[in-house]
Write a protein that holds these residues in place. Structure first.
Motif, short mmCIF file in Angstrom:
data_model
loop_
_atom_site.label_atom_id
_atom_site.label_comp_id
_atom_site.label_asym_id
_atom_site.label_seq_id
_atom_site.Cartn_x
_atom_site.Cartn_y
_atom_site.Cartn_z
N GLN A 107 0.82 -1.20 0.00
CA GLN A 107 0.00 0.00 0.00
C GLN A 107 0.86 1.26 0.00
OE1 GLN A 107 -3.03 0.06 -0.58
NE2 GLN A 107 -4.19 -1.56 0.44
N ASP A 163 -6.56 10.96 -4.26
CA ASP A 163 -7.58 10.19 -3.55
C ASP A 163 -7.15 8.74 -3.38
OD1 ASP A 163 -9.12 12.45 -3.38
OD2 ASP A 163 -10.32 11.97 -5.17
N ALA A 164 -6.58 8.16 -4.44
CA ALA A 164 -6.11 6.77 -4.35
C ALA A 164 -4.97 6.65 -3.35
CB ALA A 164 -5.66 6.27 -5.72
N ARG A 206 -4.57 8.57 -0.78
CA ARG A 206 -5.16 8.71 0.55
C ARG A 206 -5.78 7.38 1.00
NH1 ARG A 206 -8.34 12.33 -0.67
NH2 ARG A 206 -6.88 14.06 -0.38
N GLU A 207 -6.47 6.69 0.10
CA GLU A 207 -7.04 5.38 0.45
C GLU A 207 -5.95 4.38 0.79
OE1 GLU A 207 -9.50 4.13 -2.72
OE2 GLU A 207 -10.99 5.73 -2.48
N SER A 240 -4.70 5.10 4.18
CA SER A 240 -5.69 4.69 5.17
C SER A 240 -5.61 3.18 5.40
CB SER A 240 -7.09 5.08 4.69
OG SER A 240 -8.07 4.63 5.61
N ALA A 241 -5.39 2.43 4.31
CA ALA A 241 -5.21 0.98 4.46
C ALA A 241 -3.95 0.67 5.25
CB ALA A 241 -5.16 0.32 3.09
N ALA A 246 -7.57 -5.26 -1.56
CA ALA A 246 -7.36 -3.82 -1.63
C ALA A 246 -5.90 -3.47 -1.85
CB ALA A 246 -7.86 -3.15 -0.35
#
Length: 423
Positions: free
Chosen positions: A216, A229-230, A232-233, A236-237, A291
């Motif tokens: 990640q 945004d990707a 940030r995701e 977050s993961a 993910a």
């Protein structure tokens, strides 16, 4: 091997008290043998001329005083105590008018020999036995040298009782040493098993999460400028995986800090810990891995039912470590996890179509840890290249008969195969 229970009172009685009891029992037997009992025409042994005289009674008092001193020294100075006990036995024989040291006067010495041989090193026990035999031989030899009658055959029997008492004591000593060795070995094996268990848990908890975090973080670094945004995701993961890893480590450390039997709690109250992972957490694991970039398809077969904690945790760890190996070494974008609830076993199978070649020969501990987990549950484990390409890990965990009987009536989710894909 079970041992017969011993009364707590008998455990607290010191050896000196048993020796003193044997001495007084011998004195009582000596007096009974010199008194005409009911049904006898005369006493078994005629009393000596000095037995009831003041000097004979004084001799018995002196010998009893010597014996009590020997009983007090038996634990601290066994050889000195044996010398005093032997002197008391020889002195108590003089007013009896007999030709040898009778067995009744030697019972206390025999019991002291037993305790010395059972609790002391071999050298001390042998010296105590030699002292006893030498005193018996010297008593008979001195009478023979002075031209008096000597009860040699009777003294040989008394010497034999001393040897038997010493042999019984040595047997007890060897048995205790053997039990101590077995206990020490069992303790060492338990410590090794616990270290291996902790190592497996640490490896399984950390390796998977760190692999997901690395994937990640790498993805976030590549798209941080073009796709915020990707990125940030992905971060977050990373945060979620890090928190789960810390929770797992904290749960493990909390289990290690739990007080053992008979220990007081530490008094520190920590926050509640997350329960150990189970088969239901495989779907969460699949979603997190998907993910991160490697698709994990989960397929359930058979009637899903609850299993013992060690089965659930081991099966989850096997899936977790296998998926971690796929992420790190398989060079593929997908893998499949199949969990089969059979009538008497749980089968976990992880397959992929990757081209990576470092999975079976990696110097890490992943496959070793999985094999150890399966072996502890008396199951079968295989990890080898699949016939059509890729790699396959299979673990068969037999469910014990009592567990099968306990869960045979539990409701399931249906017997039809269910396939779930984590997306």
């Amino acid at each position: 091997m079970s041992s017969s229970p011993v009364l707590p009172l008998l455990k607290r009685v010191p050896p000196g008290a048993w020796v003193a009891a044997a001495w007084y029992a011998g004195l009582a037997l000596t007096l009974l043998m010199r008194v005409r009992l009911p049904g006898e025409r005369q006493a078994s042994v005629m009393p000596g001329a000095l037995l009831y005289r003041w000097d004979g009674l004084l001799t018995h008092l002196l010998s009893t005083g010597l014996l009590m001193a020997g009983c007090l020294w038996l634990i601290r100075r066994p050889l000195g105590a044996m010398a005093v006990l032997l002197a008391a036995s020889a002195l108590a024989t003089m007013p009896l008018g007999v030709t040898e040291i009778p067995l009744a006067q030697f019972l206390a010495v025999d019991l002291a020999l037993y305790f010395t041989a059972a609790a002391r090193p071999l050298r001390t026990g042998v010296l105590a036995l030699v002292m006893s035999v030498v005193v018996l031989v010297a008593f008979v030899s001195s009478r023979a040298f002075m031209g008096w009658t000597a009860g040699t055959s009777a003294e040989v029997a008394v010497a034999l009782t001393a040897v038997v008492a010493w042999l019984v004591g040595r047997s007890v000593n060897e048995s205790r040493r053997h039990d101590a060795d077995l206990t020490a070995r069992a303790t060492d094996r338990a410590l090794v098993a616990e270290r291996l268990r902790i190592a497996r848990e640490m490896h399984d908890v950390v390796a998977h999460s760190v692999g997901i975090i690395a994937l990640q973080a790498g993805a976030a670094a590549r798209v941080v400028h073009t796709q915020p945004d990707a990125a940030r995701e992905a971060m977050s993961a990373v945060e979620t995986a890090g928190r789960e890893t810390l929770s797992g480590l904290r749960r493990m450390l909390g289990a290690l800090r739990e007080p053992g039997p008979g220990q007081e709690p530490s008094g520190r109250e920590d926050a509640p810990l997350r329960p150990a992972e189970c088969l239901a957490d495989i779907e969460r694991l699949a979603r997190a891995t998907t993910a991160a970039g490697v698709r994990v398809d989960v397929e359930w077969r058979g009637e899903r039912r609850p299993l013992p904690t060690e089965f659930e945790l081991s099966a989850f760890r096997i899936v977790q470590e296998s998926v971690t190996i796929v992420v790190r070494h398989a060079e593929t974008a997908a893998c499949r996890v199949r969990v089969t609830h059979g009538p008497g076993e749980l089968i976990v199978e992880i397959t992929d179509r990757g081209r990576g070649t470092g999975r079976g020969t990696s110097p890490g501990f992943g496959l070793v840890g999985m094999r150890e987990r399966v072996a502890l549950l008396h199951g079968e484990f295989t990890a080898a290249p699949a016939p059509g390409g890729g790699f396959r890990v299979t673990a068969r965990l037999p469910v014990p008969e009592p567990v099968r009987e306990a869960i045979s009536g539990s409701p399931g989710r249906g017997a039809e195969p269910v396939r779930e894909a984590a997306t």
